[in-house]
Write a protein that holds these residues in place. Structure first.
Motif, PDB file in Angstrom:
ATOM      1  N   CYS A  73     105.261 100.740 -15.024  1.00 32.68           N
ATOM      2  CA  CYS A  73     105.668  99.495 -14.385  1.00 32.68           C
ATOM      3  C   CYS A  73     107.044  99.135 -15.064  1.00 32.68           C
ATOM      4  O   CYS A  73     107.058  98.781 -16.477  1.00 32.68           O
ATOM      5  CB  CYS A  73     104.821  98.428 -14.062  1.00 32.68           C
ATOM      6  SG  CYS A  73     105.513  96.879 -13.574  1.00 32.68           S
ATOM      7  N   LEU A  75     109.519  96.205 -15.807  1.00 33.38           N
ATOM      8  CA  LEU A  75     109.808  94.739 -15.798  1.00 33.38           C
ATOM      9  C   LEU A  75     111.066  94.255 -15.634  1.00 33.38           C
ATOM     10  O   LEU A  75     111.831  94.997 -15.683  1.00 33.38           O
ATOM     11  CB  LEU A  75     109.093  93.888 -17.319  1.00 33.38           C
ATOM     12  CG  LEU A  75     107.911  94.538 -17.900  1.00 33.38           C
ATOM     13  CD1 LEU A  75     107.558  94.014 -19.259  1.00 33.38           C
ATOM     14  CD2 LEU A  75     106.698  93.872 -17.141  1.00 33.38           C
ATOM     15  N   ILE A 118     103.423  93.655 -10.143  1.00 35.53           N
ATOM     16  CA  ILE A 118     104.042  92.405 -10.401  1.00 35.53           C
ATOM     17  C   ILE A 118     104.198  91.618  -9.035  1.00 35.53           C
ATOM     18  O   ILE A 118     104.417  92.408  -8.252  1.00 35.53           O
ATOM     19  CB  ILE A 118     105.391  92.556 -11.052  1.00 35.53           C
ATOM     20  CG1 ILE A 118     105.387  93.284 -12.407  1.00 35.53           C
ATOM     21  CG2 ILE A 118     106.102  91.112 -11.310  1.00 35.53           C
ATOM     22  CD1 ILE A 118     106.918  93.310 -13.192  1.00 35.53           C
ATOM     23  N   ASN A 122     105.635  85.907 -10.686  1.00 38.72           N
ATOM     24  CA  ASN A 122     105.737  86.465 -11.910  1.00 38.72           C
ATOM     25  C   ASN A 122     104.402  86.752 -12.823  1.00 38.72           C
ATOM     26  O   ASN A 122     104.203  86.638 -13.928  1.00 38.72           O
ATOM     27  CB  ASN A 122     106.638  85.545 -12.903  1.00 38.72           C
ATOM     28  CG  ASN A 122     107.617  86.203 -13.852  1.00 38.72           C
ATOM     29  OD1 ASN A 122     108.055  87.496 -13.450  1.00 38.72           O
ATOM     30  ND2 ASN A 122     107.599  85.601 -15.002  1.00 38.72           N
ATOM     31  N   LEU A 124     101.538  89.541 -13.741  1.00 35.38           N
ATOM     32  CA  LEU A 124     101.229  90.951 -13.990  1.00 35.38           C
ATOM     33  C   LEU A 124      99.785  91.331 -13.588  1.00 35.38           C
ATOM     34  O   LEU A 124      99.036  90.554 -14.058  1.00 35.38           O
ATOM     35  CB  LEU A 124     101.699  91.447 -15.140  1.00 35.38           C
ATOM     36  CG  LEU A 124     101.734  92.821 -15.686  1.00 35.38           C
ATOM     37  CD1 LEU A 124     102.625  93.565 -15.174  1.00 35.38           C
ATOM     38  CD2 LEU A 124     101.574  93.137 -17.261  1.00 35.38           C
ATOM     39  N   ILE A 137     103.963  87.458 -17.235  1.00 36.40           N
ATOM     40  CA  ILE A 137     104.813  88.333 -17.991  1.00 36.40           C
ATOM     41  C   ILE A 137     105.259  87.946 -19.337  1.00 36.40           C
ATOM     42  O   ILE A 137     105.416  88.654 -20.278  1.00 36.40           O
ATOM     43  CB  ILE A 137     105.938  88.670 -17.048  1.00 36.40           C
ATOM     44  CG1 ILE A 137     105.491  89.782 -15.905  1.00 36.40           C
ATOM     45  CG2 ILE A 137     107.052  89.527 -17.698  1.00 36.40           C
ATOM     46  CD1 ILE A 137     106.648  90.047 -14.803  1.00 36.40           C
TER      47      ILE A 137
END
Length: 204
Positions: A73, A75, A118, A122, A124, A137
């Protein structure tokens, strides 16, 4: 990829001698690159030019918590999360591919991470073999790993057990210069990979 299709023939043409593995996940990266996770040999960062060019390879010998990369993933800050068979790692491409290994230890879990997403707020989200985990995050880099507690379980002076640890005296006789300590520091997150180092305060 980049609004075109990668043909099976083109992928098959990229098979250098060091690559003999099962693919697990492909993720589009920044700057015309892809991330490629495998079952037995870790993670590859590749760039598309006229052919696939290897930029960086990661495995358990140089930063990953496991060679089995199951999920990836990107960010918002450009860093990459890699979900492995043992937990979660983070890679900062902009900082010379710096790896933050075993982020999962900060949050006391150790499980194969099958998928990472996500959400709009915001958060995770991680789907693991043991259930679903969600984190902010910002927590990934702001939290610190607390050291495991240490317990003195035994002391010997000149090979003789002491019942209550070290005596209250601050000095010892000249022939009491052989002191041995036994200690325990239990940690239950991925305990098979825990390594210990120690130094007595005041020693050199």
């Amino acid at each position: 990829y980049n609004s075109t299709y990668i043909t099976a023939k083109k992928l098959a043409s990229w098979k250098p001698s060091y690559y003999q593995d099962h693919s697990r996940i492909l993720l589009k990266g920044n700057n015309n690159t892809i991330w490629y996770g495998t079952r037995f040999s870790g993670l590859y960062h590749l760039k598309f030019k006229d052919s696939l060019v290897l930029l960086k390879h990661f495995d358990a010998q140089n930063g990953l918590s496991s060679d089995f990369v199951q999920s990836l993933c990107l960010l918002p800050n450009g860093k990459l999360l890699a979900g492995t068979a043992d937990g979660l790692d983070m890679i900062d491409v902009s900082n010379n591919y710096a790896v933050t290994t075993a982020i999962h230890k900060k949050f006391n879990f150790s499980s194969k991470i099958n998928q990472i997403k996500i959400s709009e707020n915001n958060l995770l989200w991680m789907a693991t073999d043991d259930g679903i985990i969600n984190l902010q995050i910002d927590q990934l880099e702001n939290d610190k790993i607390s050291p495991a507690p240490v317990y003195i379980t035994g002391v010997k002076i000149k090979g003789i057990d002491t019942d209550n640890g070290l005596p209250a005296a601050n000095t010892f006789k000249y022939n009491q210069n052989s002191i041995s300590f036994w200690f325990a520091s239990p940690a239950y997150v991925n305990e098979n990979n825990v390594l210990y180092s120690w130094m007595l305060q005041g020693s050199t």
